[in-house]
Design a protein around this motif. Structure first.
Motif, PDB file in Angstrom:
ATOM      1  N   VAL A  64      -2.493   6.226   5.091  1.00  0.00           N
ATOM      2  CA  VAL A  64      -2.490   5.477   3.829  1.00  0.00           C
ATOM      3  C   VAL A  64      -1.592   6.167   2.806  1.00  0.00           C
ATOM      4  CG1 VAL A  64      -3.908   4.762   1.859  1.00  0.00           C
ATOM      5  CG2 VAL A  64      -4.721   4.354   4.191  1.00  0.00           C
ATOM      6  N   ALA A  65      -1.644   7.489   2.740  1.00  0.00           N
ATOM      7  CA  ALA A  65      -0.781   8.226   1.811  1.00  0.00           C
ATOM      8  C   ALA A  65       0.692   7.940   2.104  1.00  0.00           C
ATOM      9  CB  ALA A  65      -1.064   9.723   1.898  1.00  0.00           C
ATOM     10  N   TYR A  66       1.061   7.943   3.378  1.00  0.00           N
ATOM     11  CA  TYR A  66       2.447   7.637   3.743  1.00  0.00           C
ATOM     12  C   TYR A  66       2.790   6.200   3.365  1.00  0.00           C
ATOM     13  CZ  TYR A  66       6.684   6.627   6.232  1.00  0.00           C
ATOM     14  OH  TYR A  66       7.964   6.219   6.522  1.00  0.00           O
ATOM     15  N   LEU A  67       1.883   5.281   3.659  1.00  0.00           N
ATOM     16  CA  LEU A  67       2.126   3.872   3.358  1.00  0.00           C
ATOM     17  C   LEU A  67       2.312   3.653   1.862  1.00  0.00           C
ATOM     18  CD1 LEU A  67       2.384   1.305   5.043  1.00  0.00           C
ATOM     19  CD2 LEU A  67      -0.032   0.881   4.621  1.00  0.00           C
ATOM     20  N   LYS A  68       1.524   4.331   1.038  1.00  0.00           N
ATOM     21  CA  LYS A  68       1.673   4.216  -0.419  1.00  0.00           C
ATOM     22  C   LYS A  68       3.044   4.708  -0.866  1.00  0.00           C
ATOM     23  CE  LYS A  68      -1.478   4.982  -3.340  1.00  0.00           C
ATOM     24  NZ  LYS A  68      -2.477   5.572  -4.210  1.00  0.00           N
ATOM     25  N   ARG A  69       3.465   5.828  -0.320  1.00  0.00           N
ATOM     26  CA  ARG A  69       4.775   6.377  -0.672  1.00  0.00           C
ATOM     27  C   ARG A  69       5.894   5.447  -0.204  1.00  0.00           C
ATOM     28  NH1 ARG A  69       4.106  10.851   1.452  1.00  0.00           N
ATOM     29  NH2 ARG A  69       5.474  10.784   3.254  1.00  0.00           N
ATOM     30  N   LEU A  70       5.760   4.921   1.009  1.00  0.00           N
ATOM     31  CA  LEU A  70       6.758   4.005   1.538  1.00  0.00           C
ATOM     32  C   LEU A  70       6.852   2.756   0.661  1.00  0.00           C
ATOM     33  CD1 LEU A  70       8.717   3.379   3.947  1.00  0.00           C
ATOM     34  CD2 LEU A  70       6.804   2.130   4.960  1.00  0.00           C
TER      35      LEU A  70
ATOM     36  N   LYS B 128     -19.645  -0.831   8.537  1.00  0.00           N
ATOM     37  CA  LYS B 128     -20.108  -1.697   9.625  1.00  0.00           C
ATOM     38  C   LYS B 128     -18.982  -2.109  10.557  1.00  0.00           C
ATOM     39  CE  LYS B 128     -24.408  -3.724   8.136  1.00  0.00           C
ATOM     40  NZ  LYS B 128     -25.129  -4.968   7.990  1.00  0.00           N
ATOM     41  N   GLU B 129     -17.769  -2.194  10.048  1.00  0.00           N
ATOM     42  CA  GLU B 129     -16.633  -2.552  10.907  1.00  0.00           C
ATOM     43  C   GLU B 129     -16.088  -1.341  11.651  1.00  0.00           C
ATOM     44  OE1 GLU B 129     -13.688  -4.756   8.792  1.00  0.00           O
ATOM     45  OE2 GLU B 129     -15.128  -6.282   8.192  1.00  0.00           O
ATOM     46  N   ARG B 130     -16.419  -0.154  11.178  1.00  0.00           N
ATOM     47  CA  ARG B 130     -16.095   1.127  11.805  1.00  0.00           C
ATOM     48  C   ARG B 130     -14.638   1.546  11.713  1.00  0.00           C
ATOM     49  NH1 ARG B 130     -20.073   1.724  16.986  1.00  0.00           N
ATOM     50  NH2 ARG B 130     -21.857   0.715  16.022  1.00  0.00           N
ATOM     51  N   HIS B 131     -13.748   0.665  11.362  1.00  0.00           N
ATOM     52  CA  HIS B 131     -12.324   0.987  11.319  1.00  0.00           C
ATOM     53  C   HIS B 131     -11.828   1.001   9.885  1.00  0.00           C
ATOM     54  CE1 HIS B 131     -12.720   0.306  15.534  1.00  0.00           C
ATOM     55  NE2 HIS B 131     -12.791  -1.001  15.423  1.00  0.00           N
ATOM     56  N   GLY B 132     -10.706   1.672   9.666  1.00  0.00           N
ATOM     57  CA  GLY B 132     -10.054   1.677   8.369  1.00  0.00           C
ATOM     58  C   GLY B 132      -8.774   0.869   8.441  1.00  0.00           C
ATOM     59  N   TYR B 133      -8.572   0.020   7.449  1.00  0.00           N
ATOM     60  CA  TYR B 133      -7.396  -0.848   7.410  1.00  0.00           C
ATOM     61  C   TYR B 133      -6.626  -0.599   6.122  1.00  0.00           C
ATOM     62  CZ  TYR B 133     -10.445  -3.350  10.653  1.00  0.00           C
ATOM     63  OH  TYR B 133     -11.281  -3.668  11.680  1.00  0.00           O
ATOM     64  N   ALA B 134      -5.340  -0.851   6.150  1.00  0.00           N
ATOM     65  CA  ALA B 134      -4.523  -0.801   4.938  1.00  0.00           C
ATOM     66  C   ALA B 134      -3.372  -1.781   5.102  1.00  0.00           C
ATOM     67  CB  ALA B 134      -3.999   0.600   4.676  1.00  0.00           C
ATOM     68  N   THR B 135      -3.000  -2.394   3.993  1.00  0.00           N
ATOM     69  CA  THR B 135      -1.913  -3.366   3.972  1.00  0.00           C
ATOM     70  C   THR B 135      -1.018  -3.084   2.773  1.00  0.00           C
ATOM     71  OG1 THR B 135      -3.294  -5.065   4.973  1.00  0.00           O
ATOM     72  CG2 THR B 135      -1.354  -5.832   3.811  1.00  0.00           C
TER      73      THR B 135
ATOM     74  N   ASP C 148       9.841 -10.782   1.213  1.00  0.00           N
ATOM     75  CA  ASP C 148       9.298  -9.441   1.380  1.00  0.00           C
ATOM     76  C   ASP C 148       8.548  -9.353   2.703  1.00  0.00           C
ATOM     77  OD1 ASP C 148       7.098 -10.984   0.703  1.00  0.00           O
ATOM     78  OD2 ASP C 148       6.451  -9.732  -0.953  1.00  0.00           O
ATOM     79  N   LEU C 149       8.048  -8.164   2.992  1.00  0.00           N
ATOM     80  CA  LEU C 149       7.376  -7.884   4.258  1.00  0.00           C
ATOM     81  C   LEU C 149       5.968  -7.354   4.011  1.00  0.00           C
ATOM     82  CD1 LEU C 149      10.271  -5.803   5.864  1.00  0.00           C
ATOM     83  CD2 LEU C 149       9.696  -8.161   6.433  1.00  0.00           C
ATOM     84  N   THR C 150       5.111  -7.551   4.981  1.00  0.00           N
ATOM     85  CA  THR C 150       3.793  -6.939   4.956  1.00  0.00           C
ATOM     86  C   THR C 150       3.709  -5.950   6.102  1.00  0.00           C
ATOM     87  OG1 THR C 150       2.668  -8.813   3.939  1.00  0.00           O
ATOM     88  CG2 THR C 150       1.319  -7.349   5.261  1.00  0.00           C
ATOM     89  N   ILE C 151       3.176  -4.774   5.796  1.00  0.00           N
ATOM     90  CA  ILE C 151       2.899  -3.764   6.807  1.00  0.00           C
ATOM     91  C   ILE C 151       1.389  -3.579   6.855  1.00  0.00           C
ATOM     92  CG2 ILE C 151       3.121  -1.343   7.468  1.00  0.00           C
ATOM     93  CD1 ILE C 151       5.828  -1.297   6.127  1.00  0.00           C
ATOM     94  N   ASP C 152       0.822  -3.682   8.039  1.00  0.00           N
ATOM     95  CA  ASP C 152      -0.605  -3.473   8.251  1.00  0.00           C
ATOM     96  C   ASP C 152      -0.801  -2.276   9.172  1.00  0.00           C
ATOM     97  OD1 ASP C 152      -1.478  -5.738   6.846  1.00  0.00           O
ATOM     98  OD2 ASP C 152      -1.277  -7.011   8.609  1.00  0.00           O
ATOM     99  N   ILE C 153      -1.837  -1.488   8.870  1.00  0.00           N
ATOM    100  CA  ILE C 153      -2.218  -0.406   9.773  1.00  0.00           C
ATOM    101  C   ILE C 153      -3.726  -0.438   9.968  1.00  0.00           C
ATOM    102  CG2 ILE C 153      -0.289   1.107   9.164  1.00  0.00           C
ATOM    103  CD1 ILE C 153      -2.379   2.779   7.534  1.00  0.00           C
TER     104      ILE C 153
END
Length: 126
Positions: free
Chosen positions: A46-52, A68-75, A111-116
């Motif tokens: 997430v830190a890298y994604l924010k900088r990017l 409950k979903e157990r995973h971390g997401y960022a867009t 523009d583009l969306t990046i999801d992780i």
């Protein structure tokens, strides 16, 4: 609504699968705890994604971290994605931390969306 959402809503099998997944999450019994190794990977990605995003004329980064979903997401929405040879190793390092990565154009193509996604940020306690 994007095309993917539209396809899910038109497919009875996918709708049933999504409903079963939602039910499983809602009915979860037990205790989930933070998985420190995966959480660290998530924070670093997430830190890298924010900088990017800030370097590529981007928007804010949205994060979702639901136990409950157990995973971390960022867009992140970015204007462009241009990486020099010197910048690529850090980009690949971020990719090595995530379990899923997606990049796609937004409606209008401006523009583009990046999801992780990082899996198992939360794990079931024994």
């Amino acid at each position: 609504m994007n095309n993917f959402d539209f396809e899910i809503q038109r497919d009875p099998f996918l709708m049933a699968l999504a409903a079963a997944y939602r039910k499983e999450i809602e009915e979860f019994q037990g205790t989930l705890i933070l998985n420190p190794q995966q959480f660290k990977k998530y924070l670093e990605a997430v830190a890298y994604l924010k900088r990017l995003a800030s370097e590529m004329f981007g928007d804010k980064v949205e994060v979702s971290l639901l136990p409950k979903e157990r995973h971390g997401y960022a867009t992140a929405r970015i204007g462009i994605l241009t990486l020099t040879q010197e910048e690529m190793p850090e980009f690949f390092e971020m990719l090595s931390k995530v379990d899923a990565f997606g990049i796609y154009p937004n409606a209008g193509g401006d523009d583009l969306t990046i999801d992780i996604s990082v899996s198992n940020v939360f794990i079931k306690a024994d």
